[in-house]
Design an enzyme around this catalytic site. Structure first.
Site, PDB file in Angstrom:
ATOM      1  N   VAL A 112       2.737   3.337 -14.953  1.00  0.00           N
ATOM      2  CA  VAL A 112       3.573   2.215 -15.375  1.00  0.00           C
ATOM      3  C   VAL A 112       4.972   2.422 -14.825  1.00  0.00           C
ATOM      4  O   VAL A 112       5.813   3.089 -15.432  1.00  0.00           O
ATOM      5  CB  VAL A 112       3.596   2.078 -16.911  1.00  0.00           C
ATOM      6  CG1 VAL A 112       4.466   0.898 -17.318  1.00  0.00           C
ATOM      7  CG2 VAL A 112       2.184   1.938 -17.457  1.00  0.00           C
ATOM      8  N   GLU A 113       5.184   1.912 -13.633  1.00  0.00           N
ATOM      9  CA  GLU A 113       6.480   1.974 -12.965  1.00  0.00           C
ATOM     10  C   GLU A 113       6.704   0.656 -12.243  1.00  0.00           C
ATOM     11  O   GLU A 113       6.344   0.526 -11.087  1.00  0.00           O
ATOM     12  CB  GLU A 113       6.511   3.108 -11.940  1.00  0.00           C
ATOM     13  CG  GLU A 113       6.409   4.481 -12.529  1.00  0.00           C
ATOM     14  CD  GLU A 113       6.481   5.536 -11.454  1.00  0.00           C
ATOM     15  OE1 GLU A 113       7.582   6.071 -11.239  1.00  0.00           O
ATOM     16  OE2 GLU A 113       5.443   5.799 -10.817  1.00  0.00           O
ATOM     17  N   PRO A 114       7.283  -0.309 -12.933  1.00  0.00           N
ATOM     18  CA  PRO A 114       7.541  -1.585 -12.252  1.00  0.00           C
ATOM     19  C   PRO A 114       8.334  -1.355 -10.981  1.00  0.00           C
ATOM     20  O   PRO A 114       9.309  -0.607 -10.960  1.00  0.00           O
ATOM     21  CB  PRO A 114       8.354  -2.370 -13.284  1.00  0.00           C
ATOM     22  CG  PRO A 114       7.968  -1.767 -14.603  1.00  0.00           C
ATOM     23  CD  PRO A 114       7.715  -0.313 -14.313  1.00  0.00           C
TER      24      PRO A 114
END
Length: 134
Positions: A24-26
């Protein structure tokens, strides 16, 4: 769709395998902008799809900056792999009191590997990691 691609290609988990991990790393360079609530929904769909297929909780990998706009405690019962470099103790993200894994750097050194590598810690002993049943 991403969860299904993973499931279609990974095969069954074997003894000693870690569960799948959602990263989860935009991407700040992505021209598609999602709200934190939209990210939370997408994360939940991925987690549900993978967990229902495999019968184990996936791990959530994220960093404090990346989780900040999501800002939900809805997934705090999933193992957390926190990326927080250059600190003596990682900052926690909403919902978790502790981490399972901590990525301490992306520029570590390992004999036999050229260039920087990620270095990670397990929150426990080697024996505890080996005995963990996900």
């Amino acid at each position: 769709a991403q969860a299904q691609v993973l499931l279609d290609h990974m095969g069954p988990l074997q003894p000693g395998d870690l569960p799948p991990v959602i990263d989860v790393e935009p991407d700040p360079y992505d021209d598609t902008v999602y709200s934190g609530a939209e990210w939370a929904i997408a994360i939940g769909l991925w987690l549900d799809t993978v967990e229902n297929a495999l019968g184990v909780k996936p791990i959530i990998y994220t960093a404090p900056y990346a989780w900040a706009p999501i800002n939900t405690a809805d997934y705090a019962d999933y193992p957390l792999w926190i990326a927080h470099w250059g600190v003596s103790c990682p900052s926690m993200v909403t919902g978790w009191d502790t981490w399972t894994f901590w990525q301490t750097t992306d520029s570590g050194s390992v004999a036999g590997i050229q260039g920087g590598v990620d270095l990670d810690r397990f929150n426990g002993s080697l024996e505890a990691l080996q005995l963990t049943t996900w």
